[in-house]
Design an enzyme around this catalytic site. Structure first.
Site, PDB file in Angstrom:
ATOM      1  N   ASP A   1     -35.542  15.567  42.574  1.00 34.94           N
ATOM      2  CA  ASP A   1     -34.180  15.002  42.548  1.00 34.94           C
ATOM      3  C   ASP A   1     -34.141  13.591  43.111  1.00 34.94           C
ATOM      4  O   ASP A   1     -33.252  12.810  42.785  1.00 34.94           O
ATOM      5  CB  ASP A   1     -33.222  15.903  43.317  1.00 34.94           C
TER       6      ASP A   1
ATOM      7  N   ALA B   1     -31.786  16.867  37.757  1.00 36.86           N
ATOM      8  CA  ALA B   1     -31.587  15.429  38.014  1.00 36.86           C
ATOM      9  C   ALA B   1     -31.456  14.564  36.744  1.00 36.86           C
ATOM     10  O   ALA B   1     -30.488  13.803  36.619  1.00 36.86           O
ATOM     11  CB  ALA B   1     -32.708  14.925  38.919  1.00 36.86           C
TER      12      ALA B   1
HETATM   13  O1  MRU Z   1     -29.222  22.241  42.027  1.00 41.37           O
HETATM   14  P1  MRU Z   1     -29.924  21.921  40.740  1.00 41.37           P
HETATM   15  O2  MRU Z   1     -30.052  23.083  39.828  1.00 41.37           O
HETATM   16  O3  MRU Z   1     -29.327  20.702  40.081  1.00 41.37           O
HETATM   17  O4  MRU Z   1     -31.382  21.517  41.202  1.00 41.37           O
HETATM   18  C1  MRU Z   1     -32.285  21.068  40.234  1.00 41.37           C
HETATM   19  C2  MRU Z   1     -33.644  20.843  40.739  1.00 41.37           C
HETATM   20  O5  MRU Z   1     -33.915  20.913  41.909  1.00 41.37           O
HETATM   21  C3  MRU Z   1     -34.658  20.433  39.721  1.00 41.37           C
HETATM   22  O6  MRU Z   1     -35.907  20.915  40.048  1.00 41.37           O
HETATM   23  C4  MRU Z   1     -34.707  18.901  39.689  1.00 41.37           C
HETATM   24  O7  MRU Z   1     -33.428  18.369  39.454  1.00 41.37           O
HETATM   25  C5  MRU Z   1     -35.651  18.392  38.690  1.00 41.37           C
HETATM   26  S1  MRU Z   1     -35.075  18.682  37.077  1.00 41.37           S
HETATM   27  C6  MRU Z   1     -36.083  17.995  35.938  1.00 41.37           C
END
Ligand code: MRU
Length: 355
Positions: free
Chosen positions: A237, A48
Site C-alpha cells: 500500500d 492500492a
Molecule cells: O484493506 P485493503 O483490502 O484495501 O488492503 C489491500 C492490501 O493490503 C493489498 O495487499 C495492497 O493494497 C496491494 S494490492 C495490489
C-alpha cells in the site's frame, strides 16, 4: 483475465462491490463523488492500485457538480474534491498519487475553458486506468521468473485483479507464470478480519484455474516449518524510500516467519505505490478501522460487544525482511535505499516525490 474491477463509461464509474464476494457478483454504479467515497471507505473497491484509479474517477464525478464557466473557481472546486476524496482512506499512497496527478494536470492547464479542462482531466483519469493495466502485466513478466517450477507459494490479502483494474500485482505474477506454463500451487492466507484472502484471492485464483489452498492466517508458520512454502508474494500500500513496506495487517508476521524459515519474501508493486517523501516505514499513516469488523462478520457476532478491540488495517514490514521488490521497471534488490533511488532517477514517474 475476465475480471473488470473498475470501469468508466459515459460519466459513471462501475465497480465490483467486493463486500458481496464471493457469494454474489454485484456492481455499484458511482454517479457522484459521495457514492465513490463511500465505496472506498467500505472497501467495496479496495487494493492500492484500484484505489488510485477509483480516486481519479472520483475526481471526474466531483467535477460534474461544477456548472460555472470560471476556470479559477473550477480549480478551487477541483482542489476541494481532491481533499474530500483524500479523507476516505489514509494508507494506500496510490490514492494520493492519483489525486496529485489530477491536480497537477488541472493547474498546468489553468488557461483553458472549464469544458476543455474537464475533457483533459477525463483523459488523464483514463490514462491512470490504462497505466495500471500496462504496469501490472510488466510486473507479471519480471515476477514470473521468481516462481520456481513445481513450487508452492503463499500470498496474503488480495493483490489480484480485484485490487487493480484487471490483472493484479502479486497475483499478476502468478497469472503470468501460468501463461508461461509454470506449474505451482498457491496457499492463500484468509486475512482476518475482513477475509480478503478467503473471499477475494481464493475466488479469483479459482476463476483462473490456479490450484489454491486456503489457510487460516495462524497456519502459515506450520506450513513453512514443514518446508511447504518456496516463496511468498505480497502487494503493498505504500513503500518508503528505504524499502519499508506497508501492506495488509499480517504481512509483517509472514515476513518474519519467512526470514526464520529461509523462504524468499517478495513485494510486488508499481511506482505509484512508492512514497519517496518519507525516509522509512515509521512515517506511514496506518488506518485504524472500526471495532465491529473484529467483533462481527456479516452480521454474525463473533466476540462480546464490550471487549476492547485493536484493529489496524495495515502493518509495516521492515525492508531487511524483504528479499526483493518487483516493479514495472524490474526487480529491486537490497540495498533498497540506493537501488530505489537509482531506479527512480532513471524512470521514476508516478511515485510521490519531494516538490
Ligand atoms: O484493506 P485493503 O483490502 O484495501 O488492503 C489491500 C492490501 O493490503 C493489498 O495487499 C495492497 O493494497 C496491494 S494490492 C495490489
Amino acid at each position: 483475465m475476465s475480471i473488470q474491477t473498475i470501469k468508466w463509461n459515459k460519466g459513471v464509474a462501475k465497480i465490483i462491490d467486493q463486500t458481496k464476494l464471493p457469494n454474489k457478483l454485484e456492481y455499484i454504479y458511482c454517479r457522484d463523488v459521495e457514492i465513490m467515497w463511500d465505496a472506498i471507505k467500505r472497501l467495496c473497491v479496495r487494493g492500492a492500485p484500484a484505489l488510485g484509479v477509483a480516486a481519479a474517477f472520483g475526481v471526474l464525478l466531483g467535477l460534474k457538480e461544477f456548472k460555472g464557466q470560471d476556470t479559477k473557481a473550477f480549480l478551487k472546486h477541483i482542489k476541494k474534491v481532491c481533499d474530500y476524496i483524500g479523507t476516505s482512506r489514509p494508507t494506500a499512497v496510490n490514492l494520493f498519487n492519483a489525486l496529485e496527478q489530477m491536480k497537477a494536470v488541472a493547474f498546468k492547464n489553468q488557461n483553458v475553458s472549464v469544458a476543455k479542462l474537464k475533457a483533459i482531466l477525463e483523459k488523464e483519469a483514463l490514462s491512470i486506468f490504462e497505466e495500471d493495466r500496462r504496469v501490472c502485466r510488466r510486473m507479471g513478466e519480471f515476477g514470473a521468473n521468481l516462481i520456481p517450477n513445481n513450487s508452492q507459494i503463499m500470498t496474503v490479502c488480495n493483490a489480484g485483479a480485484l485490487a487493480t483494474v484487471d490483472y493484479g500485482t502479486a497475483l499478476g505474477v502468478m497469472y503470468k507464470a501460468k501463461e508461461k506454463g509454470k506449474k505451482f500451487k498457491v496457499y492463500a492466507c484468509e486475512t482476518r478480519p475482513l477475509l480478503q484472502g478467503a473471499r477475494l484471492t481464493a475466488w479469483e485464483l479459482l476463476q483462473e484455474n490456479i490450484h489454491t489452498t486456503l489457510i487460516c492466517d495462524n497456519m502459515a508458520a506450520s506450513l513453512m516449518k514443514k518446508g511447504k512454502v518456496d516463496a511468498i508474494f505480497a502487494g503493498a500500500d505504500r513503500i518508503a524510500s528505504n524499502g519499508d513496506t506497508a501492506n495488509k495487517i499480517g504481512t509483517y508476521s509472514l515476513a518474519v516467519l519467512a526470514k526464520h524459515h529461509h523462504v524468499p519474501f517478495y513485494i510486488v508493486a508499481p511506482y505509484s505505490t512508492f512514497d519517496l517523501t518519507i525516509k522509512s516505514g515509521k512515517e506511514i499513516p496506518i488506518e485504524e478501522r472500526s471495532a465491529s469488523e473484529v467483533t462481527n462478520f456479516r452480521g454474525v457476532v463473533t466476540a462480546p460487544a464490550n471487549v476492547n478491540v485493536y484493529n489496524p488495517a495495515f502493518d509495516v514490514t521492515d525492508h531487511k525482511l524483504i528479499t526483493a521488490i518487483v516493479t514495472e521497471a524490474g526487480i529491486i534488490r537490497p540495498p533498497f535505499r540506493q537501488n530505489i533511488k537509482r531506479i527512480f532517477n532513471h524512470k521514476g514517474q508516478g511515485a510521490r516525490t519531494k516538490e
